[in-house]
Design a protein around this motif. Structure first.
Motif, short mmCIF file in Angstrom:
data_model
loop_
_atom_site.label_atom_id
_atom_site.label_comp_id
_atom_site.label_asym_id
_atom_site.label_seq_id
_atom_site.Cartn_x
_atom_site.Cartn_y
_atom_site.Cartn_z
N MET A 35 0.85 -1.15 0.10
CA MET A 35 0.21 0.03 -0.11
C MET A 35 0.89 1.18 -0.08
O MET A 35 1.95 1.34 0.85
CB MET A 35 -0.76 -0.04 1.15
CG MET A 35 -1.75 0.81 1.31
SD MET A 35 -3.55 0.33 0.83
CE MET A 35 -4.49 1.64 0.86
N LYS A 36 0.42 2.12 -0.87
CA LYS A 36 1.22 3.39 -1.01
C LYS A 36 0.98 4.26 0.18
O LYS A 36 0.13 4.41 0.94
CB LYS A 36 0.98 4.25 -2.14
CG LYS A 36 1.93 5.64 -2.42
CD LYS A 36 1.90 5.66 -3.87
CE LYS A 36 2.59 6.86 -4.19
NZ LYS A 36 3.89 7.33 -3.56
N ASP A 37 2.33 4.81 0.75
CA ASP A 37 2.29 5.70 2.01
C ASP A 37 2.09 7.46 1.41
O ASP A 37 3.26 7.84 1.23
CB ASP A 37 3.39 5.60 2.82
CG ASP A 37 3.68 6.32 4.00
OD1 ASP A 37 2.55 6.39 4.49
OD2 ASP A 37 4.49 6.36 4.79
N TYR A 38 0.86 7.98 1.41
CA TYR A 38 0.75 9.15 0.87
C TYR A 38 1.04 10.24 1.98
O TYR A 38 0.26 10.33 2.79
CB TYR A 38 -0.56 9.37 0.16
CG TYR A 38 -0.72 8.86 -0.94
CD1 TYR A 38 -0.24 9.33 -2.13
CD2 TYR A 38 -1.55 7.46 -1.10
CE1 TYR A 38 -0.41 8.57 -3.50
CE2 TYR A 38 -1.70 6.86 -2.47
CZ TYR A 38 -1.19 7.46 -3.56
OH TYR A 38 -1.38 7.04 -4.76
N LEU A 39 1.93 10.95 1.95
CA LEU A 39 2.24 12.02 2.99
C LEU A 39 2.62 13.13 2.22
O LEU A 39 3.63 13.58 1.87
CB LEU A 39 3.49 11.74 3.66
CG LEU A 39 3.40 10.51 4.80
CD1 LEU A 39 4.76 10.11 5.08
CD2 LEU A 39 2.50 10.72 6.05
N VAL A 40 1.40 14.18 2.11
CA VAL A 40 1.36 15.37 1.52
C VAL A 40 0.97 16.54 2.00
O VAL A 40 -0.01 16.71 2.96
CB VAL A 40 0.27 15.14 0.30
CG1 VAL A 40 -0.14 16.27 -0.49
CG2 VAL A 40 0.38 14.09 -0.60
N ILE A 41 1.88 17.74 1.94
CA ILE A 41 1.51 18.70 2.70
C ILE A 41 0.77 19.69 1.91
O ILE A 41 1.21 19.95 0.55
CB ILE A 41 2.94 19.41 3.02
CG1 ILE A 41 3.58 18.79 4.09
CG2 ILE A 41 2.59 20.88 3.51
CD1 ILE A 41 5.20 19.24 4.51
N LEU A 42 -0.11 20.44 2.23
CA LEU A 42 -0.98 21.51 1.64
C LEU A 42 -0.56 22.82 2.06
O LEU A 42 -0.47 22.88 3.35
CB LEU A 42 -2.40 21.43 1.68
CG LEU A 42 -2.84 20.27 0.64
CD1 LEU A 42 -4.50 20.36 0.67
CD2 LEU A 42 -2.36 20.00 -0.52
N LEU A 43 0.33 23.65 1.50
CA LEU A 43 0.87 24.65 1.83
C LEU A 43 0.19 25.86 1.14
O LEU A 43 -0.13 25.82 0.04
CB LEU A 43 2.60 24.91 1.54
CG LEU A 43 3.37 26.00 1.92
CD1 LEU A 43 3.48 25.97 3.47
CD2 LEU A 43 4.81 25.72 1.19
N GLY A 44 0.14 26.93 1.80
CA GLY A 44 -0.45 28.44 1.14
C GLY A 44 -0.99 29.15 2.14
O GLY A 44 -1.21 28.95 3.22
N PRO A 45 -1.27 30.37 1.85
CA PRO A 45 -1.74 31.37 2.75
C PRO A 45 -3.09 31.18 3.50
O PRO A 45 -4.05 30.16 2.83
CB PRO A 45 -2.03 32.58 1.74
CG PRO A 45 -2.44 32.31 0.59
CD PRO A 45 -1.45 31.04 0.35
N PRO A 46 -3.36 31.70 4.56
CA PRO A 46 -4.83 31.62 5.01
C PRO A 46 -5.81 31.74 4.05
O PRO A 46 -5.93 32.88 3.54
CB PRO A 46 -4.82 32.65 6.21
CG PRO A 46 -3.89 33.76 5.90
CD PRO A 46 -2.82 33.13 5.03
N GLY A 47 -6.74 30.68 4.14
CA GLY A 47 -7.85 30.95 3.12
C GLY A 47 -7.52 30.45 1.59
O GLY A 47 -8.44 30.57 0.86
N ALA A 48 -6.35 29.99 1.58
CA ALA A 48 -6.25 29.38 -0.02
C ALA A 48 -7.00 28.46 -0.37
O ALA A 48 -7.08 28.13 -1.39
CB ALA A 48 -4.80 28.95 0.01
N GLY A 49 -7.70 27.64 0.54
CA GLY A 49 -8.59 26.59 0.13
C GLY A 49 -7.67 25.23 0.66
O GLY A 49 -8.31 24.15 0.16
N LYS A 50 -7.07 25.37 1.50
CA LYS A 50 -6.22 24.05 1.98
C LYS A 50 -7.27 23.10 2.55
O LYS A 50 -7.32 22.00 2.30
CB LYS A 50 -5.21 24.36 3.05
CG LYS A 50 -4.05 25.54 2.47
CD LYS A 50 -3.07 25.85 3.51
CE LYS A 50 -3.50 26.29 4.83
NZ LYS A 50 -4.06 27.84 4.65
N GLY A 51 -8.13 23.65 3.49
CA GLY A 51 -9.02 23.05 4.14
C GLY A 51 -9.91 21.84 3.29
O GLY A 51 -10.36 20.98 3.29
N THR A 52 -10.75 22.94 2.42
CA THR A 52 -11.39 22.58 1.07
C THR A 52 -10.87 21.42 0.50
O THR A 52 -11.28 20.29 0.51
CB THR A 52 -11.83 23.72 0.34
OG1 THR A 52 -12.26 24.83 1.19
CG2 THR A 52 -12.77 23.31 -0.43
#
Ligand code: AP5
Length: 218
Positions: free
Chosen positions: A1-18
């Motif tokens: 199984m692949k180990d996906y470890l991904v960071i979403l980087l960006g300013p507040p409100g960039a849509g990281k959570g979405t």
């Protein structure tokens, strides 16, 4: 199984959570949002929650030790054994170094860091129009992603509120913290060959398609 470890980087409100929620569902791994963890601690009235409340409401960063401990705890759990989407972490080079060490100690490594590029003016529009469900924390936007019934969550019917740090003067403080403390991570991950850039402006479906395509080679 692949180990996906991904960071979403960006300013507040960039849509990281979405986008982190969508990516987590696609890859079948959990979303690790330090912002959500801290808000949960506040809602639970814990000592940690009391300790961070004023700092968060002022739009400042809480101390590295606190968020590193939260992530360390999650990485020790079975739920993250096939990967995780880091949302809002790391946010300083100290946190990035600590994450490297936490992963190395477990014989794991990052798959990629995706920078969601969104200009400051759009950040202000997005944060000022954001409304969040008090119960499930689903986020809406008054203009771009409104709920079916004004002020009410589509999923559980709970009240939608404006986050205290989404008031105009606090948005600027969060943007300042991003440019000062977090933007240096763009070079940090670029030098490691892990950085992917995605235009974060446009309909949410289009942004997600760009994100998925940027991660195809990982
Ligand atoms: P956190 O919750 O991480 O806040 P943030 O980084 O400021 O990010 P946001 O949650 O505001 O935005 P987002 O990028 O997730 O955007 P979203 O998808 O919601 O952190 C809050 C606080 O906790 C920090 O200020 C700090 O005090 C503390 N903290 C957390 N982590 C920390 C750490 N690691 N170290 C130190 N302190 C930490 O979208 C925003 C809005 O835009 C929504 O209304 C959404 O509907 C809308 N939207 C989304 N996509 C689009 C689109 N494509 N087009 C138009 N609108 C869109």
């Amino acid at each position: 199984m692949k180990d996906y470890l991904v960071i979403l980087l960006g300013p507040p409100g960039a849509g990281k959570g979405t986008q982190a929620k969508r990516l987590a569902a696609k890859l079948q791994v959990p979303q690790l949002s330090t912002g959500d963890m801290l808000r949960d601690a506040r809602a639970a009235g814990s000592e940690l929650g009391k300790q961070v409340a004023a700092i968060m409401d002022a739009g400042k960063l809480v101390s590295d030790d606190i968020v590193i401990a939260l992530i360390d705890d999650k990485l020790g759990r079975d739920i993250t054994k096939n990967g995780a989407i880091f949302d809002g972490f790391p946010r300083t080079t100290g946190q990035a170094d600590a994450l490297d060490k936490l992963l190395a100690a477990r014989g794991r490594k990052l798959s990629a860091t995706v920078l969601m590029d969104v200009p400051d003016a759009e950040v202000v529009r997005r944060n000022s129009g954001r409304r969040t469900c008090v119960k499930c924390q689903h986020t809406y936007h008054l203009e771009f992603a409104p709920p079916k019934v004004a002020g009410t969550c589509d999923f559980d019917g709970s009240e939608l509120i404006q986050r205290p740090d989404d008031r105009p003067e606090k948005i600027q403080a969060r943007l300042d913290a991003y440019h000062r403390d977090t933007a240096p991570l763009i070079d940090y991950y670029d030098r490691k060959g892990l950085l992917r850039r995605v235009d974060g402006v446009g309909p949410q479906d289009e942004v997600f398609a760009r994100l998925a395509s940027a991660l195809e080679a990982t």
